[in-house]
Design an enzyme around this catalytic site. Structure first.
Site, short mmCIF file in Angstrom:
data_model
loop_
_atom_site.label_atom_id
_atom_site.label_comp_id
_atom_site.label_asym_id
_atom_site.label_seq_id
_atom_site.Cartn_x
_atom_site.Cartn_y
_atom_site.Cartn_z
N HIS A 185 31.21 41.99 43.93
CA HIS A 185 30.69 41.26 42.78
C HIS A 185 30.70 39.77 43.11
CE1 HIS A 185 31.56 39.71 38.42
NE2 HIS A 185 30.36 39.38 38.83
N HIS B 167 36.59 45.91 29.06
CA HIS B 167 35.62 44.83 29.07
C HIS B 167 36.18 43.67 28.26
CE1 HIS B 167 32.20 47.89 30.09
NE2 HIS B 167 33.04 47.70 31.08
N MET C 81 35.61 49.90 27.58
CA MET C 81 36.27 50.94 28.37
C MET C 81 37.78 50.80 28.21
SD MET C 81 34.23 51.31 31.98
CE MET C 81 32.60 52.04 32.03
#
Length: 865
Positions: free
Chosen positions: A167, A239, A309
């Site tokens: 990422h 998140h 999540m």
């Protein structure tokens, strides 16, 4: 409903692994390439498989030179395991910088989502089940597997592919469009591991977070019905709305913490504070705490950044015969049990703004809850993590000096090496009274002190010719003077590196061992107080004391005595072998070698402060080095039936706890004799058996060379096996220096210069021609003279081959070949007798080691002054 629920679970497992945040611009973008091409900036990635020894190899899983064009880009790439048989991943080494990479995940699977050299991770990571093996995030500690533990890959049941997800958060560092090759190196072994690592995923699938709700708990629990597993690391994942995730083992109503972390911190695997075992009948429980504040609609579990999540990854190991590689828990079988969950599970963990994780294309808000309680102390320990690994691009391992007895750093941060040239310490070196028996050899005729460039290992200066017989300890004071000991001379020397006028100061009597104020008996090391100039000498192999002298060399005091029992008292020594000053605390630490411990004393009162001793040291601690906050050490070879390997240690000096263990990749530790650490994170180890010096670098410095910080390009360094050339155009080298450089130029990279196949062919052709001639002559003579001549021709052929082989039947003897050439010696080709750790008999040369006594030595006869 059951089928729909199972499908949802499968989808969430895959989404939680790959962070499937789709971008309309990238859904169908792929980078199909038939061959894996690498940027020139991706140094080292053209050889993804690196042999380590007969059973082990390293696998370099790296991005193949990518340039992200927008922030929060997720790139994936895959690499197939280069073998079909079973192997085990036993270590991970990240290669990334937080300036360009936000986090990395490594998965194991049987089929990647794409066959391209790399692709957008929006398309997924794996076509089948993705097992997460490793995670790295900025400012997070590295994942370390316990000894004997490995992830099983290959074979009939293990993953066939590794998939790397990177990422790229902030791409401002890519303004120059350079290419990035971040990734992770895996250490794999073919040797079966007794313990197999696995992953237990606890995940909520039905949590709903109402809009505006201040606190929402999501609870997960399952009965454990497998063979015992041992938890050693954990990772949390939510998140934006997640505040804290906690995991527990519940046994007989008692809650035992596995791990507790903020999901807004770097989502790497964190070590458990205390090892936790989980047995049949236990309950595994987890709680995620969310807030719905700021949302106008209810938030549900899902794979996009607007969803949430609740995941807890538990990394464990099991006995190989019962091992299960992956388990999941998606239910809450004991909701009433959560009424007794520890209160800490609902206390958020503070997060610094520069530590916040970014999820998808949304950045965390800058506001912080002022009511947050203090972060647990264990997070402070994690921030102090210090991990070193061998600098594989440093060519200093090929310098080939003599036995390396001492290493140190000068004020310019150059490496200084003290070595024994063509002299060795063996069973013939001393008599029973410690008098040197090989004076007839004369002093070492080559320079014994080498100053090495820490970047390219070039020899920039050398000295110490015709001064020493058996060099040992080395230290450098704040003025750059060298302080060395010679165990044959029984003396300590102070040397000016820029003077040819001889030693500035000599302590002890030449070739006279003794135990009074004017004599040493095989002194081992010197430490000089940077503030007062006070001199401390560890003395030594046949005296068990520390001596203190004034800056001018006048005796002040001494302390210490020999230890004669299994549990030695403070202030007792069995070979005080190495010294390390801790100036700001006024302490002197001593490597009490044969007692396998480190003792620290106050420099003013000589009062014992503490002992540092760990089972992983084994029976010996050879050398120590200190930099602010950290203490470094190396141990010795294990005794018969002992288990602890030869390795290096990094310790938190305040607590004495080991925070890292390190070993080299190239060659191996045999007798690491001295260690020197630099405040920039570099660590050097000199080995007296392998005649080698290694450079280790902190993980923060081991970022890939393609990374460029704040627009400043990090210069590339030549590969580890390139020719070592000393560039001293403006400073003509001495003859000894030239000899050392000639030695260095013999060490060439295997794939540079003439190809190996060509060299082999050139060597084989003369042999084939000679054999053909011999066969032809034999055939001609057999026709002319009959069968009588057969044995004569065989003898003739034997003489030809004998000349090729040299004397004996062991093949081409390079020692004999070079010994016949002027300027060459056999050293480095024939095995030398060297120091041993326990007086073991060297079966090859019949010599015994004398330096490494494990039993108390007889008291020396005092010599007259």
């Amino acid at each position: 409903m059951a089928g729909v629920r199972s499908l949802l679970v499968l989808v969430l497992v895959l989404h939680s692994s790959c962070l499937g945040f789709r971008s309309p611009l990238s859904v169908f973008k792929r980078f199909k390439e038939t061959t894996r091409s690498f940027s020139n900036e991706c140094l080292g990635t053209t050889r993804p498989v690196i042999p380590i020894d007969a059973s082990d190899f390293a696998l370099d899983v790296r991005m193949p030179g990518v340039t992200p064009k927008q922030s929060d880009t997720y790139f994936c790439m895959s690499m197939r395991l280069p073998m079909d048989e079973e192997a085990f991943v036993i270590d991970f080494k990240p290669h990334a910088s937080m300036d360009t990479v936000h986090h990395m995940l490594l998965f194991g699977c049987n089929m990647p989502s794409s066959t391209g050299s790399y692709w957008y991770c929006d398309e997924g990571t794996c076509a089948d089940k993705a097992n997460i093996l490793y995670a790295w995030a900025r400012n997070a500690p590295p994942t370390r597997l316990p000894k004997g533990v490995g992830f099983r890959v290959g074979g009939e049941t293990g993953s066939k592919y590794f998939v790397l997800q990177v990422h790229y958060g902030d791409i401002s560092a890519f303004r120059d469009n350079h290419k990035d090759c971040s990734g992770v190196s895996l250490h794999l072994t073919r040797l079966p591991q007794p313990l197999i690592a696995g992953m237990y995923l606890m995940m909520s699938v039905d949590t709903v977070i109402p809009a505006g709700e201040k606190v929402v708990n999501s609870d997960i629990s399952c009965h454990y019905k497998k063979y015992p597993m041992h938890v050693f690391a954990y990772r949390v994942h939510t998140h934006h709305l997640g505040k804290v995730v906690s995991g527990y083992r519940v046994r007989n109503g008692q809650w035992t913490l596995i791990g507790r972390q903020s999901p807004q911190l770097p989502q790497a695997f964190y070590p458990v504070e205390h090892p936790v075992d989980v047995s049949f009948g236990d309950i595994l429980a987890a709680r995620c705490v969310f807030t719905g504040e700021g949302r106008t609609e209810a938030t549900r579990i899902g794979g996009t950044s607007s969803d949430e999540m609740c995941n807890l990854y538990i990394m464990y190991y099991m006995e190989a015969k019962h091992a299960v590689s992956f388990m999941t828990c998606t239910q809450n079988v004991a909701p009433d049990m959560f009424r007794t969950i520890p209160a800490e599970a609902n206390i958020p963990i503070p997060v610094k703004s520069d530590m916040v994780m970014m999820h998808g294309h949304h950045k965390e808000t800058e506001s912080k809850d002022k009511t947050l309680l203090q972060q647990p102390k264990r997070e402070e320990v994690l921030e102090q993590d210090f991990h070193v690994e061998e600098s594989l691009d440093w060519p200093g391992v090929y310098l080939l000096p003599g036995q390396v007895s001492g290493v140190a750093l000068d004020p310019k941060n150059n490496l200084v090496i003290f070595h024994r040239g063509d002299h060795v310490w063996d069973g013939n070196s001393f008599d029973s009274k410690f008098v040197y028996q090989q004076r007839g050899l004369g002093p070492i005729e080559e320079d014994t002190i080498l100053v090495i460039d820490p970047n390219n290992a070039a020899v920039v200066q050398s000295s110490g010719k015709n001064l020493f017989y058996l060099p040992h300890g080395l230290s450098v004071d704040t003025d750059g003077n060298y302080w060395v000991t010679d165990v044959a001379l029984h003396q300590v020397f102070k040397l000016d590196p820029n003077s040819k006028e001889g030693p500035l100061l000599i302590l002890g009597r030449s070739m006279q061992p003794g135990s009074d104020q004017n004599h040493f008996c095989q002194p081992t090391d010197v430490a000089v107080d940077p503030d007062t100039g006070t001199i401390f000498v560890s003395d030594g192999y046949c005296n068990s004391r520390i001596m203190q002298f004034s800056p001018s060399g006048n005796f002040i005091t001494q302390w210490g005595e020999a230890s004669s029992r299994r549990n030695p008292a403070p202030g007792q020594f069995s070979v005080p072998h190495s010294l390390a000053l801790v100036p700001h605390l006024g302490q002197l630490c001593v490597a009490d070698r044969e007692n396998g411990r480190i003792q620290c004393f106050k420099t003013d009162t000589k009062e014992f402060v503490r002992e540092i001793k760990h089972a992983s040291f084994g029976r010996n601690v050879f050398a120590i080095s200190y930099i602010p906050g950290l203490l470094f050490a190396v141990n010795g070879k294990p005794y018969f039936e002992d288990q602890e390997p030869v390795q290096g240690f990094v310790m938190n000096f305040s607590s004495g706890e080991i925070i890292d263990i390190f070993k080299p990749v190239r060659k191996h530790f045999d007798m690491p004799h001295d260690i020197a650490a630099s405040e920039d994170g570099s660590v050097y180890v000199g080995d007296a058996h392998t005649n080698t010096v290694w450079k280790f670098t902190s993980a923060e410095k081991m970022e890939h060379r393609s990374v460029k910080k704040a627009g400043i390009e990090v210069p590339e360094v030549k590969e580890s096996q390139t020719i070592v050339e000393s560039k001293m155009e403006n400073n003509p080298a001495s003859s000894e220096l030239q000899k050392m450089q000639e030695k260095q130029k013999l060490i060439r990279k295997p794939d540079s210069g003439m190809p190996v196949v060509l060299i082999t062919t050139l060597l084989v052709i003369p042999v084939v021609v000679l054999l053909a001639i011999a066969i032809f002559i034999r055939w001609k003579k057999s026709r002319a003279f009959g069968a009588d001549s057969e044995h004569k021709l065989e003898a003739s052929s034997g003489r030809v081959l004998g000349k090729l082989r040299g004397k004996g039947s062991g093949g081409l003897n390079l020692g004999n070949f070079f010994a016949s050439r002027k300027g060459y010696s056999r050293k480095g080709f024939d095995r030398l007798s060297t120091e041993g750790s326990d007086q073991e008999k060297d079966e090859d040369d019949g010599s015994e080691s004398e330096e490494e006594y494990s039993a108390p030595l007889p008291a020396p006869t005092p010599a007259a002054s």
